[in-house]
Scaffold this active site. Structure first.
Site, PDB file in Angstrom:
ATOM      1  N   ASN A 264       0.834  -1.196   0.000  1.00  0.00           N
ATOM      2  CA  ASN A 264       0.000   0.000   0.000  1.00  0.00           C
ATOM      3  C   ASN A 264       0.872   1.251   0.000  1.00  0.00           C
ATOM      4  OD1 ASN A 264       0.559  -0.871   2.767  1.00  0.00           O
ATOM      5  ND2 ASN A 264      -0.893   0.674   3.474  1.00  0.00           N
TER       6      ASN A 264
ATOM      7  N   CYS B  64      -4.122   0.690  -2.606  1.00  0.00           N
ATOM      8  CA  CYS B  64      -4.010  -0.546  -1.836  1.00  0.00           C
ATOM      9  C   CYS B  64      -2.947  -1.490  -2.400  1.00  0.00           C
ATOM     10  CB  CYS B  64      -5.350  -1.282  -1.826  1.00  0.00           C
ATOM     11  SG  CYS B  64      -6.687  -0.376  -1.038  1.00  0.00           S
TER      12      CYS B  64
ATOM     13  N   CYS C  68     -10.753  -3.270  -4.351  1.00  0.00           N
ATOM     14  CA  CYS C  68      -9.769  -4.295  -4.732  1.00  0.00           C
ATOM     15  C   CYS C  68     -10.453  -5.566  -5.221  1.00  0.00           C
ATOM     16  CB  CYS C  68      -8.838  -4.603  -3.562  1.00  0.00           C
ATOM     17  SG  CYS C  68      -7.659  -3.274  -3.252  1.00  0.00           S
TER      18      CYS C  68
ATOM     19  N   GLU D  82      -3.167  -4.690  -2.888  1.00  0.00           N
ATOM     20  CA  GLU D  82      -3.731  -5.645  -3.845  1.00  0.00           C
ATOM     21  C   GLU D  82      -3.763  -5.053  -5.248  1.00  0.00           C
ATOM     22  OE1 GLU D  82      -4.829  -4.672  -0.831  1.00  0.00           O
ATOM     23  OE2 GLU D  82      -6.485  -5.954  -0.197  1.00  0.00           O
TER      24      GLU D  82
ATOM     25  N   CYS E  12     -10.493  -4.616   0.475  1.00  0.00           N
ATOM     26  CA  CYS E  12     -11.608  -3.674   0.335  1.00  0.00           C
ATOM     27  C   CYS E  12     -12.429  -4.009  -0.913  1.00  0.00           C
ATOM     28  CB  CYS E  12     -11.085  -2.238   0.278  1.00  0.00           C
ATOM     29  SG  CYS E  12     -10.330  -1.766  -1.289  1.00  0.00           S
TER      30      CYS E  12
END
Length: 128
Positions: free
Chosen positions: A40, A51, A87, A53, A84
């Site tokens: 992140n 993020c 993502c 991901e 989240c």
């Protein structure tokens, strides 16, 4: 999965999280078997934060791989960290079917993406 976990833990250390102090690492595997990493990256304007991901997925795209299979996300949390919604939607866009949630204690929980995103937006939803 163990390789994904090891690499995600390592890349987590590179996270830029001066505001939340919440470092996250992610490792995504392409259909080719190649692993791509992301952490992140925060910004003083919180909405511009990215993020781990999505950074891992975008790294795969930047390297020319658009067909992805699985992703592992790790953070220093009591329970395995949860991706989240944004993502999850990006995971769906690039074909990720398996999501591993984990923490630094080594607890790993495996999910099908369809469990975490039961009704995601698809390109076919734009057809008239």
């Amino acid at each position: 999965m163990k390789t994904l976990l090891k690499q995600a833990i390592q890349v987590r250390e590179n996270a830029y999280a001066p505001y939340s102090k919440f470092k996250v690492g992610a490792a995504v595997r392409g259909k080719s078997g190649q692993i791509y990493l992301g952490c992140n990256v925060e910004n003083a304007s919180y909405g511009l934060t990215s993020c781990a991901e999505r950074n891992a997925i975008f790294q795969a795209i930047a390297q020319g791989e658009q067909n992805l299979s699985e992703i592992l996300v790790v953070a220093d949390t009591q329970e395995p960290v949860v991706p989240c919604g944004a993502c999850r939607q990006v995971m769906q866009e690039f074909g990720i079917k398996t999501v591993y949630r984990s923490n630094l204690a080594g607890t790993v929980v495996q999910h099908k993406l369809s469990e975490l995103l039961p009704i995601g937006f698809k390109s076919t939803d734009m057809e008239v």
